[in-house]
Design an enzyme around this catalytic site. Structure first.
Site, short mmCIF file in Angstrom:
data_model
loop_
_atom_site.label_atom_id
_atom_site.label_comp_id
_atom_site.label_asym_id
_atom_site.label_seq_id
_atom_site.Cartn_x
_atom_site.Cartn_y
_atom_site.Cartn_z
CG HIS A 6 34.29 -12.53 41.69
ND1 HIS A 6 33.55 -11.87 40.73
CD2 HIS A 6 35.21 -11.63 42.13
CE1 HIS A 6 34.00 -10.64 40.59
NE2 HIS A 6 35.00 -10.46 41.43
NE ARG A 7 32.04 -8.44 41.86
CZ ARG A 7 31.79 -7.67 40.82
NH1 ARG A 7 30.54 -7.40 40.50
NH2 ARG A 7 32.75 -7.15 40.10
CD GLU A 33 36.30 -10.36 45.49
OE1 GLU A 33 36.89 -9.30 45.24
OE2 GLU A 33 35.10 -10.55 45.16
CG ASP A 35 33.88 -6.61 46.03
OD1 ASP A 35 35.09 -6.67 45.78
OD2 ASP A 35 33.01 -7.17 45.33
CG HIS A 48 31.80 -4.47 42.81
ND1 HIS A 48 31.81 -3.48 41.85
CD2 HIS A 48 32.97 -5.15 42.65
CE1 HIS A 48 32.93 -3.57 41.15
NE2 HIS A 48 33.64 -4.58 41.60
CD GLU A 108 38.45 -5.69 45.25
OE1 GLU A 108 37.76 -6.59 44.75
OE2 GLU A 108 38.73 -4.63 44.66
CE LYS A 110 35.64 -3.62 44.77
NZ LYS A 110 36.33 -3.68 43.47
CG ASP A 227 31.15 -14.08 38.56
OD1 ASP A 227 31.74 -13.62 39.57
OD2 ASP A 227 31.06 -13.45 37.48
O1 G3P Z 1 39.27 -9.44 43.97
C1 G3P Z 1 39.13 -9.82 42.64
C2 G3P Z 1 38.12 -8.96 41.92
O2 G3P Z 1 36.95 -8.91 42.68
C3 G3P Z 1 38.61 -7.57 41.65
O3 G3P Z 1 37.74 -6.82 40.85
O4 G3P Z 1 35.92 -5.28 40.33
O5 G3P Z 1 35.39 -7.68 40.69
O6 G3P Z 1 36.05 -6.22 42.61
P1 G3P Z 1 36.23 -6.50 41.14
MG MG Z 2 36.21 -7.64 44.20
#
Ligand code: G3P
Ligand code: MG
Length: 237
Positions: A6-7, A33, A35, A48, A108, A110, A227
């Site tokens: 994640h990120r 993932e 953003d 993000h 993702e 945004k 994470d």
């Molecule tokens: O894509 C999953 C997650 O990243 C969505 O929420 O706020 O962490 O970008 P956020």
């Molecule tokens: Mg995200």
């Protein structure tokens, strides 16, 4: 169950930086993932928040700064001085890191706060140009964008949800996808078990606790965003 960083490896490195993505690229996980937002001059950047304030030494909205202005910011020191040389990456720079790996890239879009007209199309065009078309999975809280992607281009895509919803699978089918990315609190609700039973492909964010990951695997969830992919990998290997 598939593991996505994640990120990037954002538990151990500053989120959405080349350092975090390089660490993810070293791991035998399914994917990462990322953003993305659009700059004032129309470039796709990886960050993000709508504003640079939290993760850089600057201030202001991404959409009101040019790529040149954004590249002057330090996006690592907020996490640790060790990463003070990190700059906000472009999506193109992140593609470089994964050029010779097999990872999937969940990008993702945004565009739920600001519409960023054309962002999804730009991402798809760049992915195609860089040879990543079959490796990207687009997602967004902006379901209008996901519907356009589904209707217009052959790229896998998912709706992102935060709330506890009713008949989310049927809703996703209206948009044109079977992929639903749900928040951890809603993952154990009827909403998610119903969707799984109906044939949805469900990924859950953000899962940093191994006991939750085990329970999600047990109920048939297909993937998690974490994470700490190193920790999840060690546990599920
Ligand atoms: O894509 C999953 C997650 O990243 C969505 O929420 O706020 O962490 O970008 P956020
Ligand atoms: Mg995200």
């Amino acid at each position: 169950m598939k593991i996505f960083a994640h990120r990037g490896c954002s538990g151990s490195y500053p989120e959405n930086t080349l350092a975090a993505f390089r660490a993810a690229a070293e791991l035998p996980i399914t994917g990462v993932e990322i953003d993305v937002h659009l700059t004032k001059d129309g470039e796709i950047v990886v960050i993000h928040d709508e504003k640079v304030n939290r993760t850089t030494n600057g201030k202001g909205y991404v959409k009101e700064l040019t790529l040149k202005e954004l590249k002057q910011l330090d996006c690592g020191s907020w996490y640790s001085e060790e990463w003070s040389a990190e700059k906000i990456p472009t999506l193109d720079e992140v593609f470089d890191i994964f050029e010779n790996t097999n990872h999937r890239l969940n990008i993702e879009i945004k565009s739920d706060v600001f519409p960023y007209d054309g962002l999804a199309d730009k991402v798809i065009d760049l992915a195609a140009k860089r040879g990543f078309r079959n490796r990207v999975l687009l997602s967004s809280f902006n379901h209008e964008d996901i519907q356009s992607v589904v209707q217009g281009k052959q790229v896998e895509s998912a709706i992102l949800t935060f709330e506890v919803l009713v008949d989310v699978y049927d809703y996703a089918r209206v948009i044109g996808t079977k992929r639903i990315h749900v928040s951890l609190p809603s993952a154990f609700r009827k909403m998610t078990t119903d969707a799984l039973r109906k044939g949805a492909i469900v990924y859950v964010y953000t899962v940093n606790d191994v006991s939750y990951a085990e329970e999600l695997q047990r109920i048939g969830v297909h993937g998690i965003f974490t994470d700490y992919p190193e920790k999840m990998l060690a546990h599920f290997a």
